[in-house]
Design a protein around this motif. Structure first.
Motif, PDB file in Angstrom:
ATOM      1  N   GLY A 345       0.725  -1.389   0.034  1.00 16.25           N
ATOM      2  CA  GLY A 345       0.016   0.024  -0.089  1.00 16.25           C
ATOM      3  C   GLY A 345       0.782   1.221  -0.092  1.00 16.25           C
ATOM      4  O   GLY A 345       0.115   2.285  -0.033  1.00 16.25           O
ATOM      5  N   CYS A 346       2.208   1.088  -0.131  1.00 19.61           N
ATOM      6  CA  CYS A 346       2.846   2.486  -0.186  1.00 19.61           C
ATOM      7  C   CYS A 346       3.852   2.486  -1.531  1.00 19.61           C
ATOM      8  O   CYS A 346       3.678   1.557  -2.169  1.00 19.61           O
ATOM      9  CB  CYS A 346       4.219   2.264   0.901  1.00 19.61           C
ATOM     10  N   ARG A 347       4.124   3.556  -1.715  1.00 20.29           N
ATOM     11  CA  ARG A 347       4.886   3.809  -2.940  1.00 20.29           C
ATOM     12  C   ARG A 347       6.389   3.419  -2.964  1.00 20.29           C
ATOM     13  O   ARG A 347       7.174   4.051  -2.194  1.00 20.29           O
ATOM     14  CB  ARG A 347       4.796   5.130  -3.618  1.00 20.29           C
ATOM     15  N   VAL A 348       6.851   2.492  -3.574  1.00 24.53           N
ATOM     16  CA  VAL A 348       8.302   1.932  -3.474  1.00 24.53           C
ATOM     17  C   VAL A 348       8.930   2.568  -4.947  1.00 24.53           C
ATOM     18  O   VAL A 348       8.559   1.874  -5.963  1.00 24.53           O
ATOM     19  CB  VAL A 348       8.151   0.605  -3.174  1.00 24.53           C
ATOM     20  N   THR A 349       9.951   3.128  -4.821  1.00 25.44           N
ATOM     21  CA  THR A 349      10.768   3.611  -5.786  1.00 25.44           C
ATOM     22  C   THR A 349      12.049   2.914  -6.129  1.00 25.44           C
ATOM     23  O   THR A 349      12.447   2.330  -4.918  1.00 25.44           O
ATOM     24  CB  THR A 349      11.001   4.959  -5.838  1.00 25.44           C
ATOM     25  N   SER A 350      12.689   2.887  -7.106  1.00 23.99           N
ATOM     26  CA  SER A 350      13.991   2.371  -7.212  1.00 23.99           C
ATOM     27  C   SER A 350      14.926   3.065  -6.313  1.00 23.99           C
ATOM     28  O   SER A 350      16.034   2.409  -5.832  1.00 23.99           O
ATOM     29  CB  SER A 350      14.531   2.311  -8.768  1.00 23.99           C
ATOM     30  N   THR A 351      14.988   4.240  -5.962  1.00 23.40           N
ATOM     31  CA  THR A 351      15.773   5.114  -5.091  1.00 23.40           C
ATOM     32  C   THR A 351      15.674   4.460  -3.628  1.00 23.40           C
ATOM     33  O   THR A 351      16.822   4.118  -3.120  1.00 23.40           O
ATOM     34  CB  THR A 351      15.518   6.322  -5.111  1.00 23.40           C
ATOM     35  N   TRP A 361      25.299  -7.709   1.885  1.00 24.31           N
ATOM     36  CA  TRP A 361      25.673  -8.805   1.057  1.00 24.31           C
ATOM     37  C   TRP A 361      24.507  -9.479   0.440  1.00 24.31           C
ATOM     38  O   TRP A 361      24.519  -9.812  -0.969  1.00 24.31           O
ATOM     39  CB  TRP A 361      26.140  -9.841   1.912  1.00 24.31           C
ATOM     40  N   ASP A 362      23.414  -9.472   1.116  1.00 28.94           N
ATOM     41  CA  ASP A 362      22.122 -10.165   0.667  1.00 28.94           C
ATOM     42  C   ASP A 362      20.868  -9.107   0.707  1.00 28.94           C
ATOM     43  O   ASP A 362      20.837  -8.286   1.607  1.00 28.94           O
ATOM     44  CB  ASP A 362      21.568 -11.455   1.430  1.00 28.94           C
ATOM     45  N   ASP A 363      20.279  -8.903  -0.559  1.00 30.93           N
ATOM     46  CA  ASP A 363      19.263  -7.835  -0.557  1.00 30.93           C
ATOM     47  C   ASP A 363      17.965  -8.279   0.328  1.00 30.93           C
ATOM     48  O   ASP A 363      17.662  -9.313   0.698  1.00 30.93           O
ATOM     49  CB  ASP A 363      18.731  -7.746  -2.013  1.00 30.93           C
ATOM     50  N   VAL A 364      17.317  -7.271   0.948  1.00 37.14           N
ATOM     51  CA  VAL A 364      16.169  -7.269   1.589  1.00 37.14           C
ATOM     52  C   VAL A 364      14.985  -7.497   0.849  1.00 37.14           C
ATOM     53  O   VAL A 364      14.917  -6.996  -0.188  1.00 37.14           O
ATOM     54  CB  VAL A 364      15.832  -5.911   2.766  1.00 37.14           C
ATOM     55  N   ASP A 365      14.368  -8.501   1.249  1.00 36.00           N
ATOM     56  CA  ASP A 365      12.968  -8.832   0.484  1.00 36.00           C
ATOM     57  C   ASP A 365      12.012  -7.838   0.819  1.00 36.00           C
ATOM     58  O   ASP A 365      11.147  -7.629   1.836  1.00 36.00           O
ATOM     59  CB  ASP A 365      12.431 -10.195   0.867  1.00 36.00           C
ATOM     60  N   VAL A 366      11.739  -7.056  -0.064  1.00 34.29           N
ATOM     61  CA  VAL A 366      10.676  -5.644   0.191  1.00 34.29           C
ATOM     62  C   VAL A 366       9.513  -6.345  -0.623  1.00 34.29           C
ATOM     63  O   VAL A 366       9.417  -6.602  -1.728  1.00 34.29           O
ATOM     64  CB  VAL A 366      11.290  -4.665  -0.636  1.00 34.29           C
ATOM     65  N   ILE A 367       8.518  -6.322   0.288  1.00 37.09           N
ATOM     66  CA  ILE A 367       6.869  -6.954  -0.020  1.00 37.09           C
ATOM     67  C   ILE A 367       6.139  -5.503  -0.163  1.00 37.09           C
ATOM     68  O   ILE A 367       5.901  -4.887   0.809  1.00 37.09           O
ATOM     69  CB  ILE A 367       6.304  -7.770   1.001  1.00 37.09           C
ATOM     70  N   HIS A 368       5.833  -5.209  -1.436  1.00 27.73           N
ATOM     71  CA  HIS A 368       5.089  -3.977  -1.721  1.00 27.73           C
ATOM     72  C   HIS A 368       3.781  -4.329  -2.719  1.00 27.73           C
ATOM     73  O   HIS A 368       3.891  -5.480  -3.161  1.00 27.73           O
ATOM     74  CB  HIS A 368       5.872  -2.931  -2.313  1.00 27.73           C
TER      75      HIS A 368
END
Length: 368
Positions: A345-351, A361-368
């Motif tokens: 429900g939030c706006r997730v940008t590439s920045t 080292w490991d990317d965070v799993d962003v659920i959007h």
């Protein structure tokens, strides 16, 4: 002249000859009938297969929806084929409806007070793969609650207790409910029938949480401003009856079974009535979902450095430009243990994604 006695022939040989004659006659009759019907002489291969599955096709081979969901989890080179024809009659309608879970309608998700919306909002915290919650061994009742399987007898009993007992009665029977089952009761109630303030205090008791987890669903319940300060004070004070001389086996077992710290905190549709500095540093799962008023999150990694799951979904104050700036100014590099970030429900940008994963080292799993 005396009559000579004739020796009878072997009956088994005679019956074998008769059977061969009958078999040849049946074969000639069958071939003649197929020639009259202009049918090919060779039979289809499907009639010769005797090892076709006899269970209903929906219970053996997944549907198109299930196959697409499990395609990523299937190993390479493994292709599940669904045959066009299986042996036996069609499966009963009740068998197929039990296998496919009902879909959540958009109308149900539009109402934030509906059980469907609460289940959808808490899906990330209640997911079976969430390792941020403390207990390593998950009970069968909790697994059935997470995966949507048939409820266990313990879960059905807890549902009856929840619907029949008041807050005062829950406080009386709380010592007889193990901590892990009180945690299951709290999760079940958070979805289907949120606990009131009295019922929540009755289930949590003096520990102020159930098996290391606390779930508050508004507007039915809110936390007091001194809730976590009372936890610190109760932990520091040692009761007199717990001395070594008067301790019994039952009291020692009770003390060891009770968790001493809070590991998971979930606030759903309820205001934040306490300061973030009061949060215990042992929290590994923090969910602030649909909080009505903005929350200053800049110093959160300082107060809760062990957070591995942070869910900030469905907060309206994160949608405008001020909310985007709040997320960009968050010190993501200080959240070293962060693995899952919920921003539904939030706006997730590439920045924002680059800032969250900077220096990891490991990317965070962003659920959007």
């Amino acid at each position: 002249m005396p009559l000579q006695r004739t020796v009878p022939q072997d009956t088994s040989e005679t019956s074998r000859q008769v059977n061969n004659i009958l078999r040849n006659l049946r074969g000639e009759q069958f071939r003649h009938s197929r020639n009259v019907q202009r049918v090919p002489a060779s039979l289809p291969t499907s009639l010769h297969i005797n090892n076709l599955p006899t269970l209903p096709i929906n219970l053996i081979y997944p549907t198109a929806e299930d196959g697409g969901r499990n395609a990523a989890a299937a190993p390479l080179g493994h292709h599940s084929t669904r045959p066009d024809r299986v042996a036996g009659p069609d499966p009963p309608r009740s068998w197929t409806t039990l296998r496919s879970s009902p879909k959540i309608r958009e109308v149900d998700l539009s109402d934030i007070n509906s059980p469907a919306w609460r289940k959808h909002a808490l899906d990330l915290v209640f997911s079976p793969g969430n390792v941020s919650v403390r207990p390593p061994g998950t009970s069968a009742s909790l697994r059935s609650l997470q995966t949507g399987e048939f409820p266990t007898l313990a879960l059905l009993s807890l549902h009856v207790i929840r619907m029949e007992c008041s807050g005062y009665e829950l406080a009386k029977i709380r010592p007889y409910i193990p901590p892990h089952l009180r945690r299951v009761l709290m999760r079940h109630s958070a979805i289907h029938c949120p606990l009131s303030q009295i019922e929540l205090n009755a289930i949590c008791g003096e520990e102020k949480h159930a098996d290391g987890e606390l779930i508050v669903v508004g507007p039915h319940a809110t936390l007091r401003s001194d809730h976590f300060r009372r936890i610190h004070s109760s932990r520091e004070s040692v009761p007199e009856e717990c001395t070594a001389e008067e301790s019994t086996w039952d009291s020692l077992a009770t003390q060891r079974s009770e968790p001493s710290a809070l590991f998971s905190l979930t606030l759903l549709s309820t205001p934040l009535t306490f300061a973030l500095s009061d949060l215990p540093p042992t929290i590994t799962c923090l969910a602030l979902i649909n909080i009505p008023k903005p929350v200053s999150l800049q110093r959160l990694p300082l107060y809760c450095p062990l957070v591995s799951l942070l869910d900030l979904s469905y907060n309206s104050w994160l949608v405008p430009a001020s909310g985007e700036k709040l997320l960009q100014d968050y010190p993501w590099t200080k959240s070293r243990y962060l693995k899952v970030l919920g921003l539904r429900g939030c706006r997730v940008t590439s920045t924002l994604l680059s800032q969250v994963n900077r220096g990891r080292w490991d990317d965070v799993d962003v659920i959007h």
